[in-house]
Scaffold this motif. Structure first.
Motif, PDB file in Angstrom:
ATOM      1  N   VAL A  83       0.860  -1.184   0.000  1.00 20.33           N
ATOM      2  CA  VAL A  83       0.000   0.000   0.000  1.00 20.33           C
ATOM      3  C   VAL A  83       0.891   1.227   0.000  1.00 20.33           C
ATOM      4  O   VAL A  83       2.066   1.158   0.356  1.00 20.33           O
ATOM      5  N   GLN A  84       0.335   2.359  -0.404  1.00 19.26           N
ATOM      6  CA  GLN A  84       1.093   3.612  -0.382  1.00 19.26           C
ATOM      7  C   GLN A  84       0.594   4.482   0.756  1.00 19.26           C
ATOM      8  O   GLN A  84      -0.615   4.690   0.908  1.00 19.26           O
ATOM      9  N   ASP A  85       1.514   4.994   1.549  1.00 19.09           N
ATOM     10  CA  ASP A  85       1.182   5.885   2.653  1.00 19.09           C
ATOM     11  C   ASP A  85       0.799   7.250   2.077  1.00 19.09           C
ATOM     12  O   ASP A  85       1.623   7.914   1.440  1.00 19.09           O
ATOM     13  N   GLU A  86      -0.432   7.653   2.286  1.00 18.64           N
ATOM     14  CA  GLU A  86      -0.913   8.904   1.712  1.00 18.64           C
ATOM     15  C   GLU A  86      -0.192  10.120   2.292  1.00 18.64           C
ATOM     16  O   GLU A  86      -0.083  11.157   1.635  1.00 18.64           O
ATOM     17  N   THR A  87       0.317   9.991   3.501  1.00 17.38           N
ATOM     18  CA  THR A  87       0.986  11.126   4.152  1.00 17.38           C
ATOM     19  C   THR A  87       2.419  11.294   3.668  1.00 17.38           C
ATOM     20  O   THR A  87       2.841  12.392   3.285  1.00 17.38           O
ATOM     21  N   THR A  88       3.171  10.197   3.663  1.00 14.37           N
ATOM     22  CA  THR A  88       4.594  10.284   3.308  1.00 14.37           C
ATOM     23  C   THR A  88       4.869   9.986   1.844  1.00 14.37           C
ATOM     24  O   THR A  88       5.928  10.338   1.322  1.00 14.37           O
ATOM     25  N   GLY A  89       3.928   9.301   1.189  1.00 11.88           N
ATOM     26  CA  GLY A  89       4.145   8.893  -0.193  1.00 11.88           C
ATOM     27  C   GLY A  89       4.947   7.616  -0.331  1.00 11.88           C
ATOM     28  O   GLY A  89       5.111   7.097  -1.438  1.00 11.88           O
ATOM     29  N   ARG A  90       5.466   7.096   0.792  1.00  5.16           N
ATOM     30  CA  ARG A  90       6.265   5.877   0.736  1.00  5.16           C
ATOM     31  C   ARG A  90       5.365   4.666   0.509  1.00  5.16           C
ATOM     32  O   ARG A  90       4.218   4.617   0.988  1.00  5.16           O
ATOM     33  N   TYR A  91       5.898   3.693  -0.214  1.00  9.37           N
ATOM     34  CA  TYR A  91       5.212   2.417  -0.380  1.00  9.37           C
ATOM     35  C   TYR A  91       5.517   1.546   0.835  1.00  9.37           C
ATOM     36  O   TYR A  91       6.665   1.485   1.300  1.00  9.37           O
ATOM     37  N   LEU A  92       4.493   0.886   1.346  1.00 11.41           N
ATOM     38  CA  LEU A  92       4.614   0.066   2.542  1.00 11.41           C
ATOM     39  C   LEU A  92       4.392  -1.399   2.199  1.00 11.41           C
ATOM     40  O   LEU A  92       3.548  -1.733   1.365  1.00 11.41           O
ATOM     41  N   VAL A 152      21.311  -3.541   5.621  1.00 14.49           N
ATOM     42  CA  VAL A 152      19.972  -3.172   6.091  1.00 14.49           C
ATOM     43  C   VAL A 152      19.173  -2.493   4.972  1.00 14.49           C
ATOM     44  O   VAL A 152      19.698  -1.647   4.242  1.00 14.49           O
ATOM     45  N   ASN A 153      17.917  -2.877   4.835  1.00 15.72           N
ATOM     46  CA  ASN A 153      16.981  -2.214   3.920  1.00 15.72           C
ATOM     47  C   ASN A 153      15.776  -1.749   4.725  1.00 15.72           C
ATOM     48  O   ASN A 153      15.155  -2.542   5.435  1.00 15.72           O
ATOM     49  N   LEU A 154      15.464  -0.473   4.624  1.00 19.00           N
ATOM     50  CA  LEU A 154      14.310   0.081   5.326  1.00 19.00           C
ATOM     51  C   LEU A 154      13.197   0.375   4.335  1.00 19.00           C
ATOM     52  O   LEU A 154      13.455   0.813   3.208  1.00 19.00           O
ATOM     53  N   ILE A 155      11.964   0.138   4.751  1.00 11.70           N
ATOM     54  CA  ILE A 155      10.816   0.303   3.868  1.00 11.70           C
ATOM     55  C   ILE A 155       9.871   1.404   4.354  1.00 11.70           C
ATOM     56  O   ILE A 155       9.610   2.376   3.642  1.00 11.70           O
ATOM     57  N   SER A 156       9.361   1.278   5.562  1.00 10.28           N
ATOM     58  CA  SER A 156       8.350   2.235   6.028  1.00 10.28           C
ATOM     59  C   SER A 156       8.956   3.575   6.419  1.00 10.28           C
ATOM     60  O   SER A 156       8.256   4.580   6.485  1.00 10.28           O
ATOM     61  N   ILE A 157      10.256   3.582   6.673  1.00  7.97           N
ATOM     62  CA  ILE A 157      10.973   4.812   7.019  1.00  7.97           C
ATOM     63  C   ILE A 157      12.252   4.872   6.198  1.00  7.97           C
ATOM     64  O   ILE A 157      12.720   3.854   5.681  1.00  7.97           O
ATOM     65  N   SER A 158      12.818   6.059   6.074  1.00  3.91           N
ATOM     66  CA  SER A 158      14.022   6.217   5.259  1.00  3.91           C
ATOM     67  C   SER A 158      15.295   5.976   6.051  1.00  3.91           C
ATOM     68  O   SER A 158      16.338   5.644   5.486  1.00  3.91           O
ATOM     69  N   HIS A 159      15.237   6.143   7.366  1.00  2.00           N
ATOM     70  CA  HIS A 159      16.429   5.940   8.196  1.00  2.00           C
ATOM     71  C   HIS A 159      16.014   5.762   9.658  1.00  2.00           C
ATOM     72  O   HIS A 159      14.891   6.117  10.044  1.00  2.00           O
ATOM     73  N   ILE A 160      16.924   5.214  10.418  1.00  2.00           N
ATOM     74  CA  ILE A 160      16.755   5.094  11.870  1.00  2.00           C
ATOM     75  C   ILE A 160      17.819   5.966  12.521  1.00  2.00           C
ATOM     76  O   ILE A 160      19.021   5.711  12.348  1.00  2.00           O
ATOM     77  N   ASP A 161      17.409   7.011  13.205  1.00  2.00           N
ATOM     78  CA  ASP A 161      18.389   7.913  13.801  1.00  2.00           C
ATOM     79  C   ASP A 161      18.314   7.960  15.328  1.00  2.00           C
ATOM     80  O   ASP A 161      19.038   8.722  15.973  1.00  2.00           O
ATOM     81  N   ALA A 162      17.441   7.143  15.891  1.00  2.00           N
ATOM     82  CA  ALA A 162      17.295   7.086  17.346  1.00  2.00           C
ATOM     83  C   ALA A 162      16.699   5.735  17.713  1.00  2.00           C
ATOM     84  O   ALA A 162      16.099   5.065  16.874  1.00  2.00           O
ATOM     85  N   PRO A 163      16.874   5.292  18.959  1.00  2.52           N
ATOM     86  CA  PRO A 163      16.268   4.022  19.366  1.00  2.52           C
ATOM     87  C   PRO A 163      14.764   4.018  19.087  1.00  2.52           C
ATOM     88  O   PRO A 163      14.076   5.015  19.294  1.00  2.52           O
ATOM     89  N   ALA A 164      14.269   2.885  18.600  1.00  2.09           N
ATOM     90  CA  ALA A 164      12.850   2.781  18.254  1.00  2.09           C
ATOM     91  C   ALA A 164      12.303   1.443  18.709  1.00  2.09           C
ATOM     92  O   ALA A 164      13.007   0.428  18.675  1.00  2.09           O
ATOM     93  N   ARG A 165      11.046   1.447  19.087  1.00  2.00           N
ATOM     94  CA  ARG A 165      10.388   0.219  19.521  1.00  2.00           C
ATOM     95  C   ARG A 165       9.800  -0.491  18.304  1.00  2.00           C
ATOM     96  O   ARG A 165       9.139   0.122  17.446  1.00  2.00           O
ATOM     97  N   VAL A 166      10.025  -1.793  18.226  1.00  4.53           N
ATOM     98  CA  VAL A 166       9.536  -2.626  17.122  1.00  4.53           C
ATOM     99  C   VAL A 166       9.196  -4.005  17.684  1.00  4.53           C
ATOM    100  O   VAL A 166       9.442  -4.300  18.857  1.00  4.53           O
ATOM    101  N   THR A 167       8.641  -4.842  16.826  1.00  7.28           N
ATOM    102  CA  THR A 167       8.687  -6.281  17.074  1.00  7.28           C
ATOM    103  C   THR A 167       9.597  -6.849  15.997  1.00  7.28           C
ATOM    104  O   THR A 167       9.719  -6.278  14.905  1.00  7.28           O
ATOM    105  N   ALA A 168      10.244  -7.955  16.287  1.00  8.74           N
ATOM    106  CA  ALA A 168      11.252  -8.476  15.357  1.00  8.74           C
ATOM    107  C   ALA A 168      11.183  -9.985  15.265  1.00  8.74           C
ATOM    108  O   ALA A 168      10.905 -10.682  16.246  1.00  8.74           O
ATOM    109  N   LYS A 169      11.458 -10.483  14.043  1.00 11.91           N
ATOM    110  CA  LYS A 169      11.541 -11.923  13.775  1.00 11.91           C
ATOM    111  C   LYS A 169      12.968 -12.254  13.356  1.00 11.91           C
ATOM    112  O   LYS A 169      13.554 -11.544  12.538  1.00 11.91           O
ATOM    113  N   VAL A 170      13.500 -13.355  13.873  1.00 13.31           N
ATOM    114  CA  VAL A 170      14.865 -13.751  13.521  1.00 13.31           C
ATOM    115  C   VAL A 170      14.903 -14.990  12.636  1.00 13.31           C
ATOM    116  O   VAL A 170      15.979 -15.422  12.231  1.00 13.31           O
ATOM    117  N   ARG A 171      13.737 -15.547  12.332  1.00 12.87           N
ATOM    118  CA  ARG A 171      13.590 -16.661  11.386  1.00 12.87           C
ATOM    119  C   ARG A 171      12.193 -16.581  10.796  1.00 12.87           C
ATOM    120  O   ARG A 171      11.304 -15.971  11.380  1.00 12.87           O
TER     121      ARG A 171
END
Length: 363
Positions: free
Chosen positions: A133-142, A288-307
Protein backbone atom coordinates in the motif's frame (compact mmCIF):
# COMPACT_ATOMS: atom_id res chain seq x y z
CA UNK A 1 -4.51 1.59 -22.87
CA UNK A 2 -4.49 -1.29 -20.38
CA UNK A 3 -1.68 -1.56 -17.85
CA UNK A 4 0.73 -4.41 -18.49
CA UNK A 5 1.83 -7.01 -15.95
CA UNK A 6 4.54 -9.68 -16.09
CA UNK A 7 3.35 -12.61 -13.98
CA UNK A 8 6.05 -14.75 -12.36
CA UNK A 9 4.48 -18.19 -12.86
CA UNK A 10 6.18 -21.03 -10.99
CA UNK A 11 3.67 -23.65 -12.04
CA UNK A 12 2.03 -23.58 -8.63
CA UNK A 13 -1.51 -22.64 -7.70
CA UNK A 14 -0.64 -19.29 -6.07
CA UNK A 15 1.03 -17.66 -9.07
CA UNK A 16 -1.68 -19.08 -11.35
CA UNK A 17 -4.45 -17.45 -9.34
CA UNK A 18 -2.43 -14.23 -9.14
CA UNK A 19 -2.40 -14.21 -12.96
CA UNK A 20 -6.15 -14.84 -13.06
CA UNK A 21 -6.87 -11.96 -10.69
CA UNK A 22 -4.76 -9.54 -12.71
CA UNK A 23 -6.57 -10.57 -15.88
CA UNK A 24 -9.90 -10.03 -14.10
CA UNK A 25 -8.80 -6.48 -13.26
CA UNK A 26 -8.20 -5.77 -16.94
CA UNK A 27 -4.42 -5.95 -17.05
CA UNK A 28 -2.62 -7.09 -20.19
CA UNK A 29 -0.66 -10.05 -18.81
CA UNK A 30 2.31 -12.10 -19.90
CA UNK A 31 3.36 -15.22 -17.98
CA UNK A 32 7.05 -15.81 -17.26
CA UNK A 33 8.56 -18.93 -15.73
CA UNK A 34 12.12 -18.51 -14.51
CA UNK A 35 14.43 -21.38 -15.36
CA UNK A 36 16.77 -21.43 -12.40
CA UNK A 37 18.59 -24.75 -12.78
CA UNK A 38 18.52 -28.13 -14.43
CA UNK A 39 17.61 -31.08 -12.24
CA UNK A 40 21.15 -32.33 -12.95
CA UNK A 41 22.47 -29.23 -11.16
CA UNK A 42 20.91 -30.35 -7.89
CA UNK A 43 22.04 -33.97 -8.28
CA UNK A 44 18.64 -35.48 -7.70
CA UNK A 45 16.09 -36.96 -10.02
CA UNK A 46 12.76 -35.70 -8.77
CA UNK A 47 10.05 -34.63 -11.14
CA UNK A 48 7.98 -32.44 -8.87
CA UNK A 49 10.51 -29.80 -7.92
CA UNK A 50 10.45 -26.13 -8.74
CA UNK A 51 11.76 -25.64 -12.28
CA UNK A 52 10.94 -29.18 -13.36
CA UNK A 53 9.45 -29.79 -16.79
CA UNK A 54 6.10 -30.47 -15.09
CA UNK A 55 6.15 -27.04 -13.45
CA UNK A 56 6.88 -25.28 -16.74
CA UNK A 57 4.09 -27.19 -18.48
CA UNK A 58 1.62 -26.42 -15.68
CA UNK A 59 2.45 -22.72 -15.89
CA UNK A 60 2.14 -22.74 -19.67
CA UNK A 61 -1.19 -24.60 -19.56
CA UNK A 62 -2.72 -22.13 -17.10
CA UNK A 63 -1.40 -19.14 -19.05
CA UNK A 64 -2.78 -20.46 -22.32
CA UNK A 65 -6.15 -21.24 -20.70
CA UNK A 66 -6.44 -17.51 -19.98
CA UNK A 67 -5.20 -16.43 -23.40
CA UNK A 68 -1.87 -15.23 -22.06
CA UNK A 69 1.48 -15.45 -23.78
CA UNK A 70 3.97 -17.49 -21.76
CA UNK A 71 7.75 -17.41 -21.82
CA UNK A 72 10.50 -19.38 -20.09
CA UNK A 73 13.34 -17.08 -19.06
CA UNK A 74 16.79 -18.50 -18.43
CA UNK A 75 18.30 -17.21 -15.19
CA UNK A 76 20.38 -20.30 -14.39
CA UNK A 77 23.72 -18.50 -14.28
CA UNK A 78 22.38 -15.75 -12.01
CA UNK A 79 20.74 -18.30 -9.72
CA UNK A 80 23.94 -20.30 -9.43
CA UNK A 81 26.00 -17.23 -8.56
CA UNK A 82 23.56 -15.36 -6.32
CA UNK A 83 21.83 -18.23 -4.55
CA UNK A 84 23.48 -21.67 -4.81
CA UNK A 85 27.11 -20.51 -4.63
CA UNK A 86 26.26 -18.20 -1.73
CA UNK A 87 24.41 -21.03 0.04
CA UNK A 88 27.52 -23.22 -0.12
CA UNK A 89 29.90 -20.43 0.90
CA UNK A 90 27.80 -19.53 3.95
CA UNK A 91 27.74 -23.10 5.25
CA UNK A 92 31.49 -23.33 4.71
CA UNK A 93 31.83 -20.25 6.93
CA UNK A 94 29.57 -21.59 9.67
CA UNK A 95 26.71 -19.27 8.65
CA UNK A 96 23.13 -20.35 7.96
CA UNK A 97 21.71 -18.52 4.90
CA UNK A 98 18.14 -18.06 3.74
CA UNK A 99 18.21 -18.78 -0.01
CA UNK A 100 14.52 -17.89 -0.46
CA UNK A 101 15.30 -14.31 0.54
CA UNK A 102 18.23 -14.22 -1.89
CA UNK A 103 16.07 -15.63 -4.68
CA UNK A 104 13.41 -12.99 -4.13
CA UNK A 105 15.98 -10.22 -3.85
CA UNK A 106 18.18 -11.03 -6.82
CA UNK A 107 16.06 -13.16 -9.16
CA UNK A 108 12.41 -12.12 -8.92
CA UNK A 109 12.86 -8.48 -7.99
CA UNK A 110 16.11 -7.69 -9.73
CA UNK A 111 16.67 -9.75 -12.89
CA UNK A 112 13.01 -10.50 -13.60
CA UNK A 113 12.14 -6.90 -12.71
CA UNK A 114 14.77 -5.69 -15.21
CA UNK A 115 13.35 -8.01 -17.87
CA UNK A 116 9.88 -6.62 -17.19
CA UNK A 117 11.13 -3.08 -17.73
CA UNK A 118 12.80 -4.12 -21.00
CA UNK A 119 9.45 -5.53 -22.14
CA UNK A 120 7.62 -2.32 -21.26
CA UNK A 121 5.62 -3.89 -18.44
CA UNK A 122 4.17 -1.74 -15.67
CA UNK A 123 4.25 -4.37 -12.91
CA UNK A 124 5.85 -7.59 -11.81
CA UNK A 125 3.25 -9.83 -10.15
CA UNK A 126 3.92 -12.84 -7.94
CA UNK A 127 1.86 -15.22 -5.82
CA UNK A 128 3.37 -14.08 -2.53
CA UNK A 129 1.09 -13.59 0.45
CA UNK A 130 1.82 -9.99 1.45
CA UNK A 131 0.33 -6.57 0.75
CA UNK A 132 1.65 -3.33 -0.76
CA UNK A 133 0.00 0.00 0.00
CA UNK A 134 1.09 3.61 -0.38
CA UNK A 135 1.18 5.88 2.65
CA UNK A 136 -0.91 8.90 1.71
CA UNK A 137 0.99 11.13 4.15
CA UNK A 138 4.59 10.28 3.31
CA UNK A 139 4.14 8.89 -0.19
CA UNK A 140 6.26 5.88 0.74
CA UNK A 141 5.21 2.42 -0.38
CA UNK A 142 4.61 0.07 2.54
CA UNK A 143 4.94 -3.70 2.77
CA UNK A 144 2.31 -5.21 5.04
CA UNK A 145 1.57 -8.69 6.33
CA UNK A 146 -0.94 -10.84 4.48
CA UNK A 147 -4.50 -11.15 5.73
CA UNK A 148 -3.91 -14.90 6.12
CA UNK A 149 -1.38 -14.92 8.96
CA UNK A 150 -0.61 -18.61 8.43
CA UNK A 151 0.64 -17.86 4.89
CA UNK A 152 2.24 -14.45 5.46
CA UNK A 153 5.50 -14.07 3.50
CA UNK A 154 6.43 -10.49 4.33
CA UNK A 155 9.53 -11.78 6.16
CA UNK A 156 11.17 -12.98 2.93
CA UNK A 157 10.32 -9.76 1.09
CA UNK A 158 11.93 -7.19 3.40
CA UNK A 159 14.65 -6.34 0.85
CA UNK A 160 12.22 -4.73 -1.63
CA UNK A 161 13.09 -1.14 -2.51
CA UNK A 162 10.67 1.74 -2.96
CA UNK A 163 11.00 1.54 -6.75
CA UNK A 164 10.38 -2.20 -6.74
CA UNK A 165 7.36 -1.86 -4.44
CA UNK A 166 5.92 0.81 -6.74
CA UNK A 167 6.03 -1.65 -9.66
CA UNK A 168 5.04 -4.87 -7.88
CA UNK A 169 1.67 -6.37 -7.05
CA UNK A 170 0.73 -9.24 -4.71
CA UNK A 171 -2.92 -10.02 -5.58
CA UNK A 172 -3.20 -12.80 -2.98
CA UNK A 173 -2.24 -10.72 0.04
CA UNK A 174 -5.83 -9.87 0.91
CA UNK A 175 -7.29 -13.39 0.80
CA UNK A 176 -6.94 -16.71 2.67
CA UNK A 177 -5.23 -19.64 0.96
CA UNK A 178 -8.54 -21.53 0.94
CA UNK A 179 -9.98 -18.88 -1.38
CA UNK A 180 -6.99 -19.21 -3.69
CA UNK A 181 -7.61 -22.95 -4.00
CA UNK A 182 -11.31 -22.38 -4.58
CA UNK A 183 -10.65 -19.96 -7.44
CA UNK A 184 -8.23 -22.40 -9.07
CA UNK A 185 -10.69 -25.29 -8.81
CA UNK A 186 -13.62 -23.21 -10.04
CA UNK A 187 -11.73 -22.34 -13.21
CA UNK A 188 -10.31 -25.80 -13.82
CA UNK A 189 -6.62 -24.99 -13.42
CA UNK A 190 -4.50 -28.11 -13.90
CA UNK A 191 -2.58 -27.29 -10.69
CA UNK A 192 -5.59 -26.53 -8.49
CA UNK A 193 -4.80 -29.39 -6.11
CA UNK A 194 -1.02 -29.17 -6.42
CA UNK A 195 0.81 -29.31 -3.08
CA UNK A 196 2.73 -26.28 -1.87
CA UNK A 197 6.50 -26.65 -1.99
CA UNK A 198 7.99 -26.93 1.50
CA UNK A 199 11.71 -27.43 1.01
CA UNK A 200 14.44 -25.30 -0.49
CA UNK A 201 13.80 -25.76 -4.20
CA UNK A 202 17.32 -26.89 -5.10
CA UNK A 203 17.58 -29.24 -2.10
CA UNK A 204 14.18 -30.96 -2.40
CA UNK A 205 15.21 -33.96 -0.31
CA UNK A 206 16.45 -31.73 2.54
CA UNK A 207 19.97 -33.18 2.42
CA UNK A 208 21.94 -29.93 2.53
CA UNK A 209 25.29 -31.58 3.14
CA UNK A 210 24.98 -33.83 0.09
CA UNK A 211 24.08 -30.86 -2.11
CA UNK A 212 26.97 -28.76 -0.75
CA UNK A 213 29.57 -31.49 -1.26
CA UNK A 214 28.40 -32.22 -4.77
CA UNK A 215 28.03 -28.56 -5.74
CA UNK A 216 31.46 -27.67 -4.33
CA UNK A 217 33.04 -30.94 -5.59
CA UNK A 218 34.74 -31.62 -2.28
CA UNK A 219 34.25 -33.19 1.12
CA UNK A 220 34.64 -31.58 4.52
CA UNK A 221 36.89 -33.04 7.24
CA UNK A 222 35.69 -34.48 10.49
CA UNK A 223 36.45 -32.64 13.72
CA UNK A 224 35.58 -32.49 17.40
CA UNK A 225 32.31 -31.87 19.13
CA UNK A 226 33.18 -29.89 22.27
CA UNK A 227 31.19 -28.45 25.15
CA UNK A 228 31.34 -24.79 26.16
CA UNK A 229 34.41 -25.52 28.29
CA UNK A 230 36.31 -27.12 25.42
CA UNK A 231 35.89 -30.71 26.57
CA UNK A 232 35.76 -33.14 23.65
CA UNK A 233 32.42 -34.96 23.40
CA UNK A 234 32.92 -36.87 20.16
CA UNK A 235 33.59 -36.44 16.45
CA UNK A 236 31.50 -34.51 13.95
CA UNK A 237 31.21 -35.36 10.25
CA UNK A 238 32.04 -31.94 8.77
CA UNK A 239 30.97 -28.45 9.79
CA UNK A 240 28.54 -28.02 6.88
CA UNK A 241 26.20 -30.50 8.57
CA UNK A 242 25.43 -28.30 11.59
CA UNK A 243 23.57 -25.10 12.36
CA UNK A 244 22.73 -23.21 15.55
CA UNK A 245 20.01 -24.84 17.64
CA UNK A 246 20.30 -28.24 15.95
CA UNK A 247 19.78 -31.34 18.08
CA UNK A 248 18.98 -34.12 15.63
CA UNK A 249 21.65 -35.83 13.60
CA UNK A 250 24.53 -35.31 16.02
CA UNK A 251 25.17 -39.04 16.34
CA UNK A 252 26.27 -38.81 19.97
CA UNK A 253 25.23 -40.73 23.07
CA UNK A 254 25.06 -38.01 25.74
CA UNK A 255 23.79 -37.85 29.31
CA UNK A 256 21.40 -35.02 28.46
CA UNK A 257 20.02 -33.37 25.30
CA UNK A 258 22.65 -31.14 23.68
CA UNK A 259 22.27 -28.57 20.93
CA UNK A 260 24.62 -26.82 18.51
CA UNK A 261 25.63 -23.47 19.97
CA UNK A 262 28.45 -22.47 17.64
CA UNK A 263 30.53 -23.63 14.69
CA UNK A 264 34.22 -22.74 15.06
CA UNK A 265 35.67 -22.69 11.56
CA UNK A 266 39.29 -22.08 12.58
CA UNK A 267 39.38 -25.02 15.00
CA UNK A 268 36.97 -27.14 12.94
CA UNK A 269 34.89 -27.66 16.06
CA UNK A 270 31.15 -27.78 16.73
CA UNK A 271 30.27 -26.40 20.17
CA UNK A 272 27.37 -28.04 22.03
CA UNK A 273 25.36 -26.80 24.98
CA UNK A 274 22.04 -27.14 26.74
CA UNK A 275 18.80 -25.76 25.36
CA UNK A 276 18.66 -22.99 27.98
CA UNK A 277 22.11 -21.85 26.86
CA UNK A 278 20.77 -20.99 23.39
CA UNK A 279 18.81 -17.94 24.51
CA UNK A 280 20.14 -14.41 23.98
CA UNK A 281 18.80 -10.86 23.71
CA UNK A 282 21.13 -9.00 21.33
CA UNK A 283 22.11 -9.10 17.66
CA UNK A 284 23.70 -6.84 15.07
CA UNK A 285 22.57 -6.83 11.42
CA UNK A 286 24.17 -5.42 8.29
CA UNK A 287 23.01 -4.97 4.68
CA UNK A 288 19.97 -3.17 6.09
CA UNK A 289 16.98 -2.21 3.92
CA UNK A 290 14.31 0.08 5.33
CA UNK A 291 10.82 0.30 3.87
CA UNK A 292 8.35 2.24 6.03
CA UNK A 293 10.97 4.81 7.02
CA UNK A 294 14.02 6.22 5.26
CA UNK A 295 16.43 5.94 8.20
CA UNK A 296 16.75 5.09 11.87
CA UNK A 297 18.39 7.91 13.80
CA UNK A 298 17.29 7.09 17.35
CA UNK A 299 16.27 4.02 19.37
CA UNK A 300 12.85 2.78 18.25
CA UNK A 301 10.39 0.22 19.52
CA UNK A 302 9.54 -2.63 17.12
CA UNK A 303 8.69 -6.28 17.07
CA UNK A 304 11.25 -8.48 15.36
CA UNK A 305 11.54 -11.92 13.77
CA UNK A 306 14.87 -13.75 13.52
CA UNK A 307 13.59 -16.66 11.39
CA UNK A 308 10.71 -17.21 9.01
CA UNK A 309 8.79 -19.39 11.49
CA UNK A 310 9.84 -17.34 14.52
CA UNK A 311 7.15 -15.53 16.48
CA UNK A 312 8.01 -11.85 16.41
CA UNK A 313 8.98 -10.43 19.77
CA UNK A 314 9.13 -6.91 21.29
CA UNK A 315 12.51 -5.25 20.90
CA UNK A 316 14.39 -1.96 20.62
CA UNK A 317 16.34 -1.20 17.44
CA UNK A 318 19.33 1.11 17.70
CA UNK A 319 21.27 2.72 14.81
CA UNK A 320 25.00 2.02 14.64
CA UNK A 321 27.54 4.39 13.05
CA UNK A 322 28.45 2.07 10.15
CA UNK A 323 24.92 1.65 8.81
CA UNK A 324 24.30 -1.51 10.80
CA UNK A 325 21.54 -1.86 13.35
CA UNK A 326 21.50 -3.35 16.83
CA UNK A 327 18.39 -5.17 18.00
CA UNK A 328 17.88 -5.80 21.71
CA UNK A 329 14.92 -7.99 22.65
CA UNK A 330 12.89 -7.48 25.81
CA UNK A 331 13.09 -11.21 26.49
CA UNK A 332 15.81 -13.67 25.37
CA UNK A 333 15.19 -15.39 22.02
CA UNK A 334 16.27 -18.90 21.11
CA UNK A 335 19.03 -19.71 18.62
CA UNK A 336 19.62 -16.33 16.98
CA UNK A 337 21.73 -17.34 13.98
CA UNK A 338 24.22 -15.47 11.81
CA UNK A 339 23.19 -15.42 8.16
CA UNK A 340 19.47 -15.38 8.86
CA UNK A 341 17.43 -12.20 8.45
CA UNK A 342 16.05 -10.09 11.25
CA UNK A 343 12.88 -8.34 10.08
CA UNK A 344 11.37 -5.45 12.01
CA UNK A 345 7.63 -4.75 12.24
CA UNK A 346 5.38 -1.95 13.42
CA UNK A 347 2.13 -3.84 13.92
CA UNK A 348 1.45 -5.35 10.47
CA UNK A 349 3.85 -3.03 8.61
CA UNK A 350 7.41 -4.07 7.73
CA UNK A 351 9.80 -1.40 8.98
CA UNK A 352 12.76 -3.11 7.31
CA UNK A 353 15.36 -5.76 7.95
CA UNK A 354 18.92 -6.92 7.54
CA UNK A 355 21.24 -9.91 7.73
CA UNK A 356 22.31 -11.03 11.20
CA UNK A 357 26.09 -10.69 11.31
CA UNK A 358 26.79 -10.67 15.05
CA UNK A 359 25.11 -12.39 17.97
CA UNK A 360 25.52 -12.22 21.71
CA UNK A 361 28.22 -14.63 22.83
CA UNK A 362 26.53 -17.43 24.71
CA UNK A 363 29.55 -18.92 26.48
Amino acid sequence: MNKKALIAMSGGVDSSVAAFLMKEQGYECIGATMKLYQNDDIVINKEHTCCSLDDVEDARAVAHSMGMDHYVMNFKEHFREQVMDKFVHCYECGITPNPCIDCNRYLKFEYLYQRAQELGMDYVVTGHYAQIVQDETTGRYLLKKAVDASKDQSYVLYSLTQDQLAHTQFPLGGMPKSETRAIAEAHGFVNAKKHDSQDICFVPDGNYAKFIEQHACKTYPEGDFVDVHGNVLGRHKGIIRYTIGQRKGLGLALKEPMYVMDVDIEKNQVVLGRNEDLFSKRLVANDVNLISISHIDAPARVTAKVRYRHTEAPATVNPLPDGKIEVIFDEPQRAITKGQAVVLYDSDIVVGGGTICETEKLY
